[in-house]
Design an enzyme around this catalytic site. Structure first.
Site, PDB file in Angstrom:
ATOM      1  CB  ALA A  20       3.167   2.342   4.654  1.00 52.04           C
TER       2      ALA A  20
ATOM      3  CG  HIS B 167     -15.226   7.683   8.318  1.00 55.53           C
ATOM      4  ND1 HIS B 167     -16.256   8.451   7.854  1.00 55.53           N
ATOM      5  CD2 HIS B 167     -14.096   8.220   7.798  1.00 55.53           C
ATOM      6  CE1 HIS B 167     -15.756   9.413   7.086  1.00 55.53           C
ATOM      7  NE2 HIS B 167     -14.457   9.293   7.035  1.00 55.53           N
TER       8      HIS B 167
ATOM      9  CG  LEU C  16      -4.380   9.008   1.890  1.00 58.48           C
ATOM     10  CD1 LEU C  16      -4.953   9.677   0.643  1.00 58.48           C
ATOM     11  CD2 LEU C  16      -4.298   7.518   1.664  1.00 58.48           C
TER      12      LEU C  16
ATOM     13  N   GLY D 223       0.840  -1.192   0.000  1.00 55.77           N
ATOM     14  CA  GLY D 223       0.000   0.000   0.000  1.00 55.77           C
ATOM     15  C   GLY D 223       0.877   1.245   0.000  1.00 55.77           C
TER      16      GLY D 223
ATOM     17  NE  ARG E 248      -6.533   7.738   9.696  1.00 58.29           N
ATOM     18  CZ  ARG E 248      -7.318   8.201   8.731  1.00 58.29           C
ATOM     19  NH1 ARG E 248      -7.111   9.404   8.222  1.00 58.29           N
ATOM     20  NH2 ARG E 248      -8.322   7.480   8.272  1.00 58.29           N
TER      21      ARG E 248
ATOM     22  NE  ARG F  36     -12.238  10.914   9.098  1.00 59.31           N
ATOM     23  CZ  ARG F  36     -11.400  10.382   8.219  1.00 59.31           C
ATOM     24  NH1 ARG F  36     -10.649   9.359   8.567  1.00 59.31           N
ATOM     25  NH2 ARG F  36     -11.310  10.869   7.006  1.00 59.31           N
TER      26      ARG F  36
END
Lengths: 248, 671
Positions: B45, B267, B470, B43, B464, B338
């Protein structure tokens, strides 16, 4: 709803496959197509049979894993949709649904509906990049303004998810929409100019080496592409290829 | 219990990373050719790390379970990526991004890591543009930005609603260049099933070829895990179907501490569940909260009428709507972080104001935005007397340009037109802030084993902020790990190739094979999904958006019982030596059944509410903040890093004390 499924079963690349009939009852119209396949697989497992192997991952239409040729169309009957985003409300009670893998010489079947699309990766290895190292010293991102129109067109080309529906749909199993999209993305951006000539030559050569057919301008790929990648990308690729062939 | 050392460099916070880089040991280019690095996961990372390490000259072996590295689940990230560029001139800076992230994380992240993240954020945008990532631009050809939850500036870069896709394809292209040079050897359709420790160091992995079923040994001088989060422990989440904790969990069992497993992000804007057959949930980007207004019917009887299908949302008048986020949080309104938005939605639904047949949904309404944009456009076009329908038409075009692909996705899934009736949304599991414990070098507690991106725990604390995943994935892979790993590998220049023909590899391979054999030979009666769904139910009901002591204790017990039943009665059809998707799932669910128990234990022992971890016992009892989460900085300003001992609920707790020298600890207020 109740459905008659005809599913391609093939145990391994070397064995012969065949269509096998399955009946499913009580499918909700709100299910996604892959959730319907999950129901089929649970039923098969419960009756001691092997579940149908199929590729899938994100189930939100972006990873490009799912494939499936459904009633003769890549990703089924709804335009602009991957199989995972197709819902059963697109079918009727009593329908017979044919489910096959994407078929092309360059995409051999691994098992059931799972195919090997590594040819796409190899095409990307041959030039699908801009040669820039990670250093932290590249120029500021706003140093080179890019006309919005070009940036948007590059983005449209870059939305290709690499699913292979274009190849499966094309009567020649051509990969030109896929390759054209990548070449176009870079051709439209200033960063891509330096390697543009080699890129078009190398990627087209690799595409040919993988056994994909040529384009005869039918346009079926564009119609079936779940991301609406435009045929004009193939024209741009041809222009880039020709430019490279003449001036290099 | 011991106290863990995060190995944070000395000096003022804004100079730590620069000083570190100036002094870190380097490996010379000739020696890099003799060093192998395994990167698991491709991905943002893993992909960016593999490409960068290969550019530097290391021999990289990269592994992914998908059929191509381009399909890793980073691809599904929609909204954007943060960077402190201050292109909009709205007062952004490295410090402000650092501050927002620490505050957004409810003061449970490591200050030094977050500052480093904010520092390299600007490099990421430069790098991605150089790679040809087609970020959105304005008519002057410069990069455009938008705003995300929990901040007061516009620092989010985006590529339509497909930012993750474009960034991943950028990292994939960088990998492709190295694959072509032979510096990355790519192993698609391979799953890591164990990490091999030799003389106390991570020296390789055992992987299964998912096509042939063959068990393979791969050695290296260091192992990097970029294997994502563990949200699928909840069964239903926005993760991909294959996203799993197996690689991280295997490392945990071999000695890597697992940090803060209970910090999970739910979320707020996902498409609600529609039935029991549901296999996954779909996110609607947080960017929608820039223009959408969230509300529920103010009257319970209206909500009931909607649930019964007797009333439509558009028939409810303005004064009978409760825009509860704007009411409770006037300063941030619909753009609260969130965790706050999710809990507020749950609170309204629990009180009986929820919509959808299930009562578990709230509205996200674009009607006001459509009119606002429409009027703006009418003015621009000089249509002073534009009719109401003309204004709507103009407004819809703007909304379509901004969010068209998200609206289309909603329409496909729900079969309802969000341009005409408000969207229905409900919170869903999305991201895990917890993960493998790493020090400042991103090294786990196993020497030579690194964890990057969502797989580690370090940067987001207990919550987060949007568009920061990202940023962290690419920061770790492009700009942090490639430096820090050198300090470890510099002592390995004379080691030579690591042999796979050793007792450590024998033993690890034997264990992997035995486990697979016991799964395929089990002849049980219940399919793997049966257990996964049951686990998900326990997790959602007892370890979800709100937790309490009683429920968590029950969860620990129930998960242990479910795990026992799994090993007795699971049915895995097919053989070990073939493509066998049920076997793949079984191995992953078996690990989730262990992680879930540790998760509940971690939540039980953290007697405070912070970020995504909300304990019903710990809330403000009075005053302006009544009902908000109550943190306990005196007793819980630490990272919980768990050491495996054989039974997850008997893991040993190690603490890393969190020190805040540059930011004052305050109650998070978005009012």
């Amino acid at each position: 709803m109740n459905l008659n499924l005809k599913v391609w079963r093939q145990n391994s690349p070397d064995e012969k496959g065949q269509m096998v009939d399955y009946q499913l009852e009580g499918i909700s119209e709100h299910m996604s197509f892959l959730e319907m396949m999950d129901v089929l697989n649970q039923k098969l497992i419960n009756s001691g049979e092997r579940p149908v192997a199929f590729d899938h991952d994100c189930r939100e239409g972006i990873c490009g894993s799912c494939s499936m040729f459904i009633n003769g169309e890549a990703h089924g009957p709804v335009k602009g949709t991957t199989t995972c985003q197709l819902h059963m409300r697109s079918f009727k009670d009593g329908d017979t649904i044919f489910i096959e893998p994407f078929r092309a010489n360059a995409f051999p079947v691994i098992k059931d509906l799972v195919i090997d699309r590594s040819a796409f990766d190899r095409i990307q290895h041959s030039g699908g990049y801009i040669s820039v190292n990670t250093s932290g010293n590249t120029q500021d991102a706003n140093a080179t303004p890019i006309p919005k129109e070009n940036a948007d067109l590059a983005m449209d080309a870059a939305t290709c998810i690499g699913c292979g529906a274009c190849v499966a749909t094309c009567k020649n199993s051509s990969a030109m929409l896929f390759v054209g999209a990548k070449i176009s993305q870079y051709a439209l951006l200033p960063q891509g100019q330096v390697e543009a000539k080699d890129r078009a030559q190398n990627m087209v050569a690799q595409m040919d080496a993988e056994g994909f057919g040529n384009c005869t301008n039918t346009g079926a790929c564009e119609v079936e592409c779940p991301k609406g990648i435009s045929l004009s990308n193939i024209a741009r690729m041809n222009r880039e290829f020709l430019d490279g062939s003449i001036t290099k | 219990m011991s106290t863990l050392d995060g190995k944070i460099p000395g000096g003022p916070i804004s100079e730590k990373w620069t000083n570190y880089k100036n002094k870190v040991d380097l490996v010379n280019p000739a020696n890099k050719r003799n060093i192998d690095v395994i990167v698991v996961g491709t991905g943002l990372a893993g992909g960016s790390a593999a490409a960068t390490l290969a550019e530097q000259g290391y021999n990289v072996k990269a592994f992914c379970y998908q059929d191509s590295p381009r399909r890793a689940h980073s691809i599904a990230a929609q909204g954007g990526i943060n960077a402190a560029k201050n292109y909009q001139g709205d007062g952004d800076s490295v410090y402000r991004l650092f501050y927002d992230t620490v505050k957004g994380g409810d003061y449970r992240s490591r200050e030094a890591n977050v500052h480093r993240l904010a520092e390299v954020s600007t490099n990421i945008i430069d790098q991605c543009v150089a790679q040809g990532v087609p970020f959105a631009r304005d008519y002057g050809g410069l990069l455009d930005n938008r705003s995300f939850g929990g901040v007061l500036v516009s620092r989010t870069f985006y590529a339509k609603g497909q930012t993750g896709q474009q960034l991943l394809l950028g990292a994939y292209s960088a990998m492709n260049r190295q694959i072509a040079r032979g510096k990355i050897k790519m192993y698609n359709r391979h799953e890591m099933l164990d990490v091999v420790i030799v003389d106390g160091k991570a020296r390789g992995i055992i992987a299964r070829n998912l096509v042939t079923g063959e068990i393979e040994r791969h050695s290296a001088h260091a192992v990097v895990l970029g294997t994502g989060g563990y949200g699928n422990v909840f069964y239903l989440s926005t993760n991909a179907m294959g996203s799993n904790v197996t690689a991280g969990w295997k490392a945990h069992k071999r000695g890597a501490h697992f940090a803060n497993p209970c910090y999970t992000q739910i979320h707020p804007t996902c498409i609600p569940r529609s039935g029991d057959y549901q296999s996954k949930l779909t996110l609607m980007s947080e960017s929608l909260r820039n223009d959408g207004r969230i509300w529920v019917p103010a009257k319970k009887e209206d909500a009931q009428a909607i649930r019964d299908g007797k009333l439509k949302p558009t028939e409810i008048s303005e004064e009978d709507r409760d825009y509860y986020l704007e009411r409770r949080y006037p300063a941030f309104g619909n753009l609260v972080p969130r965790d706050v938005a999710s809990r507020a939605a749950k609170e309204r639904c629990d009180e009986g104001h929820g919509v959808n047949a299930t009562g578990e949904a709230v509205y996200l309404d674009f009607a006001a935005a459509i009119v606002r944009y429409g009027k703006e456009q009418a003015t621009i076009k000089g249509e002073d007397n534009a009719s109401e329908s003309r204004i709507k038409e103009l407004g819809k075009a703007i909304v379509k340009a901004k969010y068209g692909n998200l609206f289309d996705m909603y329409k496909q899934i729900v079969a309802d037109d969000p341009y005409e009736t408000p969207m229905m949304i409900y919170p869903a599991v999305h991201y895990t802030m917890g993960g493998i414990w790493v020090d400042y070098n991103l090294m786990t507690s196993i020497p030579g084993c690194y964890a990057i991106g969502e797989a580690n725990f370090s940067d987001h604390g207990a919550n987060r902020l949007g568009a920061s995943a990202l940023m962290q994935g690419l920061a770790d892979g492009y700009f942090v790990l490639p430096y820090t790993i050198g300090s470890y590998l510099s002592s390995d220049i004379r080691t030579g190739q690591i042999s796979t023909d050793t007792k450590e590899f024998d033993e690890a391979e034997k264990q992997v094979k035995e486990r697979i054999d016991s799964l395929v030979n089990n002849n049980g009666t219940n399919p793997v999904d049966y257990y996964h769904r049951k686990l998900g139910n326990i997790m959602w009901n007892k370890c979800g958006m709100a937790r309490n002591e009683e429920g968590l204790k029950e969860a620990i017990k129930e998960i242990a019982e479910l795990r026992e039943d799994f090993w007795k009665n699971v049915s895995v059809p097919g053989k070990a030596n073939e493509l066998n998707q049920e076997l793949e799932k079984a191995g992953r669910v078996a690990d989730f059944l262990e992680l879930g128990e540790l998760f509940a234990k971690d939540a039980l022992e953290r007697n405070e509410s912070c970020g995504g971890h909300f304990r019903e016992e710990y809330v403000e009892k009075s005053g302006e903040q009544k009902g908000e989460a109550l943190r306990d900085d005196k007793n819980y300003a630490f990272v919980s890093a768990w050491e495996y001992t054989g039974v997850p609920s008997e893991a040993i707790l190690h603490k890393e004390k969190l020190e805040f020298n540059d930011i004052e600890l305050k109650q998070r207020s978005y009012k």
